[in-house]
Design an enzyme around this catalytic site. Structure first.
Site, mmCIF file in Angstrom:
data_model
loop_
_atom_site.group_PDB
_atom_site.id
_atom_site.type_symbol
_atom_site.label_atom_id
_atom_site.label_comp_id
_atom_site.label_asym_id
_atom_site.label_seq_id
_atom_site.Cartn_x
_atom_site.Cartn_y
_atom_site.Cartn_z
ATOM 1 N N ASN A 10 0.871 -1.178 0.000
ATOM 2 C CA ASN A 10 0.000 0.000 0.000
ATOM 3 C C ASN A 10 0.909 1.229 0.000
ATOM 4 O OD1 ASN A 10 -1.788 2.047 0.531
ATOM 5 N ND2 ASN A 10 -2.292 1.362 2.608
ATOM 6 N N TRP A 11 1.053 1.838 -1.165
ATOM 7 C CA TRP A 11 1.988 2.960 -1.273
ATOM 8 C C TRP A 11 1.459 4.226 -0.615
ATOM 9 C CZ3 TRP A 11 4.261 3.107 -6.958
ATOM 10 C CH2 TRP A 11 4.854 1.873 -7.237
ATOM 11 N N LYS A 12 0.167 4.235 -0.317
ATOM 12 C CA LYS A 12 -0.472 5.450 0.238
ATOM 13 C C LYS A 12 -0.233 6.623 -0.713
ATOM 14 C CE LYS A 12 -0.096 3.327 4.709
ATOM 15 N NZ LYS A 12 -0.069 3.444 6.143
ATOM 16 N N HIS A 95 -9.489 1.326 4.677
ATOM 17 C CA HIS A 95 -8.233 1.524 5.408
ATOM 18 C C HIS A 95 -8.483 2.525 6.545
ATOM 19 C CE1 HIS A 95 -4.170 2.706 6.405
ATOM 20 N NE2 HIS A 95 -3.776 1.592 5.838
ATOM 21 N N GLU A 97 -6.867 4.928 7.572
ATOM 22 C CA GLU A 97 -6.628 6.332 7.213
ATOM 23 C C GLU A 97 -7.837 6.913 6.480
ATOM 24 O OE1 GLU A 97 -2.849 5.626 5.361
ATOM 25 O OE2 GLU A 97 -2.023 5.145 7.329
ATOM 26 N N GLU A 165 -5.540 -4.705 10.620
ATOM 27 C CA GLU A 165 -4.524 -3.678 10.817
ATOM 28 C C GLU A 165 -4.822 -2.907 12.107
ATOM 29 O OE1 GLU A 165 -2.474 -2.548 6.910
ATOM 30 O OE2 GLU A 165 -4.239 -1.298 7.082
ATOM 31 N N GLY A 171 2.478 2.368 10.806
ATOM 32 C CA GLY A 171 3.486 3.416 10.665
ATOM 33 C C GLY A 171 4.188 3.783 11.956
ATOM 34 N N SER A 209 3.287 -2.011 10.446
ATOM 35 C CA SER A 209 4.723 -2.111 10.745
ATOM 36 C C SER A 209 5.309 -3.486 10.455
ATOM 37 C CB SER A 209 5.013 -1.688 12.191
ATOM 38 O OG SER A 209 4.639 -0.332 12.383
ATOM 39 N N GLY A 230 2.863 -1.055 4.315
ATOM 40 C CA GLY A 230 2.932 0.362 3.981
ATOM 41 C C GLY A 230 4.368 0.784 3.723
ATOM 42 N N GLY A 231 5.031 1.298 4.758
ATOM 43 C CA GLY A 231 6.368 1.855 4.602
ATOM 44 C C GLY A 231 7.354 0.930 3.909
#
Ligand code: PGA
Length: 250
Positions: A10-12, A95, A97, A165, A171, A209, A230-231
């Site tokens: 997930n590149w966001k 998600h 976010e 999640e 993150g 994470s 993510g990251g």
């Protein structure tokens, strides 16, 4: 039941054209020893570039969100049908976010997941408790409520993927232990056992994470069927290391 692990990036809201070429190119080059299913979800304007960079390689590409309607007067939004038309196979919905930044509730998430199914794609439905809910011992009840509200009527174990999640792990570098995460995954599978065909074949991803150093421990858990990353999905070598850990657990 054997479940093919899925590792989804997930590149966001990150990246541009050159980063997309480099990152997708780097992932594609490193997939020779990857046997799990691999998916990247770039921002919508970069999806076509991601397809071009993948050069037809075995890399699925998906969206990070879509509107609940199939088309119409919704300025700024994109439909699942558009994502399908571009060649996407998955769409992330719900998600945390989006739930926070755009006040999406379970009913909205369910409507989006239904739109994804109508377009012939697979929804990755995200759920997870906040830190306050975890501290209050409410994880199981929050998960149950989110599943009841977000999973479409008529969904089957093959038509959706669930991503667990914990909001406090996204993150932050903090994670539940793999055993704690697996306990929640088991609750999710049990809660959805009434789906047509049951839930033994349902894929449940862990997200929050996940990185090369902890991926193998998560993937070794019996009810963890992959990751939503993510990251660590923004570096080809990290994403591939997670994919290899998932492949080894296959
Ligand atoms: P993270 O994000 O891996 O950076 O914690 C996961 C996600 O939000 O899907």
């Amino acid at each position: 039941m054997a479940r093919m692990p899925l590792v989804a990036g997930n590149w966001k809201m990150n990246g541009g054209l050159s980063m997309t070429r480099d990152l997708v190119g780097g992932i594609v080059e490193g997939t020779t020893d990857v046997t799990c299913e691999l998916l990247v979800c770039p921002p919508a304007p970069l999806i076509l570039a991601a397809f071009q960079a993948s050069g037809g390689a075995k890399l699925a590409i998906g969206g990070q969100d879509c509107h609940a309607a199939d088309s119409g007067a919704h300025t700024g939004d994109i439909s699942a049908a558009m994502l399908q038309d571009m060649g996407c196979s998955y769409v992330i919905v719900g998600h945390s976010e989006r739930r926070q930044d755009h006040r999406e509730d379970d009913a909205t998430v369910r409507a989006k997941a239904e739109a994804v199914s109508r377009a012939g794609l697979t929804a990755i439905i995200c759920i997870g408790e906040t830190e306050a809910e975890r501290d209050a011992g409410e994880t199981a009840s929050v998960i149950a409520r989110q599943l009841d509200g977000s999973v479409p009527e008529g969904a089957t174990q093959d038509s959706v993927v669930i991503a667990y999640e914990p909001v406090w792990a996204i993150g932050t570098g903090r994670t539940p232990t793999p055993e704690e995460a697996n306990t929640v995954h088991r609750q999710i599978r049990d809660h959805l056992s009434g789906l047509p065909g049951g839930s033994d074949g349902l894929r449940i991803l862990y997200g929050g994470s996940m990185k090369p150093a902890n991926a193998a421990d998560f993937m070794a858990q019996p009810d963890i069927d992959g990751g939503l990353i993510g990251g660590a999905a923004l570096k080809a070598e990290d994403f591939l290391a997670i994919a290899r850990a998932a492949s080894a657990s296959d």
